[in-house]
Write a protein that holds these residues in place. Sequence first.
Motif, PDB file in Angstrom:
ATOM      1  N   SER A  49       0.823  -1.206   0.000  1.00  0.00           N
ATOM      2  CA  SER A  49       0.000   0.000   0.000  1.00  0.00           C
ATOM      3  C   SER A  49       0.858   1.259   0.000  1.00  0.00           C
ATOM      4  CB  SER A  49      -0.947   0.006   1.204  1.00  0.00           C
ATOM      5  OG  SER A  49      -0.210  -0.058   2.417  1.00  0.00           O
ATOM      6  N   TYR A 133     -17.424  -5.017  -1.627  1.00  0.00           N
ATOM      7  CA  TYR A 133     -17.798  -3.604  -1.616  1.00  0.00           C
ATOM      8  C   TYR A 133     -19.314  -3.467  -1.663  1.00  0.00           C
ATOM      9  CZ  TYR A 133     -19.031   0.928  -3.576  1.00  0.00           C
ATOM     10  OH  TYR A 133     -19.631   2.136  -3.808  1.00  0.00           O
ATOM     11  N   MET A 139     -15.319   0.260   3.961  1.00  0.00           N
ATOM     12  CA  MET A 139     -14.593  -0.836   3.337  1.00  0.00           C
ATOM     13  C   MET A 139     -13.480  -1.329   4.255  1.00  0.00           C
ATOM     14  SD  MET A 139     -14.221   0.252  -0.680  1.00  0.00           S
ATOM     15  CE  MET A 139     -13.542   1.885  -0.347  1.00  0.00           C
ATOM     16  N   ASP A 141      -9.600  -2.633   5.039  1.00  0.00           N
ATOM     17  CA  ASP A 141      -8.324  -2.056   4.610  1.00  0.00           C
ATOM     18  C   ASP A 141      -7.876  -2.624   3.267  1.00  0.00           C
ATOM     19  OD1 ASP A 141      -8.209  -0.487   6.877  1.00  0.00           O
ATOM     20  OD2 ASP A 141      -6.939  -1.883   7.999  1.00  0.00           O
ATOM     21  N   LYS A 144      -9.960  -1.099   0.512  1.00  0.00           N
ATOM     22  CA  LYS A 144      -9.486   0.262   0.260  1.00  0.00           C
ATOM     23  C   LYS A 144      -8.226   0.244  -0.607  1.00  0.00           C
ATOM     24  CE  LYS A 144     -11.292   2.429   4.474  1.00  0.00           C
ATOM     25  NZ  LYS A 144     -10.925   3.071   5.762  1.00  0.00           N
ATOM     26  N   TYR A 147      -9.579  -0.425  -4.237  1.00  0.00           N
ATOM     27  CA  TYR A 147     -10.463   0.572  -4.834  1.00  0.00           C
ATOM     28  C   TYR A 147      -9.983   2.016  -4.671  1.00  0.00           C
ATOM     29  CZ  TYR A 147     -13.597  -3.435  -4.959  1.00  0.00           C
ATOM     30  OH  TYR A 147     -14.140  -4.670  -5.191  1.00  0.00           O
ATOM     31  N   GLU A 148      -9.359   2.321  -3.550  1.00  0.00           N
ATOM     32  CA  GLU A 148      -8.927   3.693  -3.308  1.00  0.00           C
ATOM     33  C   GLU A 148      -7.462   3.909  -3.667  1.00  0.00           C
ATOM     34  OE1 GLU A 148      -9.893   4.725   0.708  1.00  0.00           O
ATOM     35  OE2 GLU A 148     -12.057   4.593   0.387  1.00  0.00           O
ATOM     36  N   THR A 149      -6.604   2.970  -3.323  1.00  0.00           N
ATOM     37  CA  THR A 149      -5.178   3.125  -3.611  1.00  0.00           C
ATOM     38  C   THR A 149      -4.849   2.750  -5.058  1.00  0.00           C
ATOM     39  OG1 THR A 149      -4.661   2.616  -1.302  1.00  0.00           O
ATOM     40  CG2 THR A 149      -2.849   2.513  -2.882  1.00  0.00           C
ATOM     41  N   LYS A 154     -15.388   0.190  -8.811  1.00  0.00           N
ATOM     42  CA  LYS A 154     -16.227  -0.526  -7.839  1.00  0.00           C
ATOM     43  C   LYS A 154     -17.365  -1.206  -8.591  1.00  0.00           C
ATOM     44  CE  LYS A 154     -15.282   2.809  -4.124  1.00  0.00           C
ATOM     45  NZ  LYS A 154     -14.635   3.887  -4.909  1.00  0.00           N
TER      46      LYS A 154
END
Length: 333
Positions: A49, A133, A139, A141, A144, A147-149, A154
């Motif tokens: 990450s 999701y 969410m 870790d 995340k 989808y986020e990093t 999604k």
Amino acid sequence: MLVRNASKYGASGLRYARSISTAQSWKFEARNNTILNKFKDIEEIEAPSKLAQESSLPVIEQDLKTKPRQPSKKLPFLSDNKIENDPNYQMSGWKQKIGQVLIKAFSIDMDKSRAGPVAASIYFGECKRQGLYYPNEPMSDTAKFFYETLKLPKSFSQQYQIALLHYWMLSVRMRALPHKYGKNYQQKLIDRLFSDMELRMSQELKINSNRIIEGYLKDYHTQLIGAVLSYDEGLMTDDITFAAALWRNVFNGNPNADMRHIEALLGYVRSQLYVLNKMTDREFGFGKFAFVAPDQVVQPLTKAQEAALKEKVKAEFAGHNLPSQRSVLSVDE
């Protein structure tokens, strides 16, 4: 290996993994110049990450052509079965005694029987939760991270690709088990993944046509075959081939995918494979494995640590004397 910054593994923040059977494992640690082997002489290894977050490239969202259908309801994570959903559930004493008597009387092969609850429940849950999701819900870790990093879309199909990647990692370890058991574990896990997808498409996504659902399942099965072949090729060759496989499958062949994100996912996968490579057959067969979170660092074990952990594993299973705890799986490999 050591997993650092892992509060859920105890106050010390360290978790150890064990050793694997190499009889059918393709000796993937010895034959591949893995990321962990490359970094053996480097004191600080970055968590996947953190590596992904170092990129400063602008984010270009992938054009999915159509807006992904979102779930209208949420099914239980595993099932409605109280035994499966409640980790504290215990059968009544008399039922347990009868079960132990029957297992002993009929010489039931518990390694074969155990594949159901372990592969189709414990390891199925591990695969499913990594990319799970739901809109307007927090969410995990790991979700995340994806989808986020890594900036993945999604969507239901993306959840499948993430679950498929984790299935493949487990299948690599399952193929290292004695053949008749490893094959059974793989089949139980993949059957459960597909039955869960079918149920979710029907009840969560409200797809009312069985014909459409069957079409999606056929497509997902085709994706499964292609992904497994490409990941196997990457495992047996080099990181460039492996990264290309991850780009095609997890990143959907996105031409704007960030190379640092792909590198971070490759490090994440290699770390999981190392942990699996250090587990004994019996530990894995009893469902002792859990995926390492992407914000944690996996470091190689020393020979002394490996030896100490093997002894710890042997001591743990030495106390498994009930008929239901019988196993022919190795505690050495």
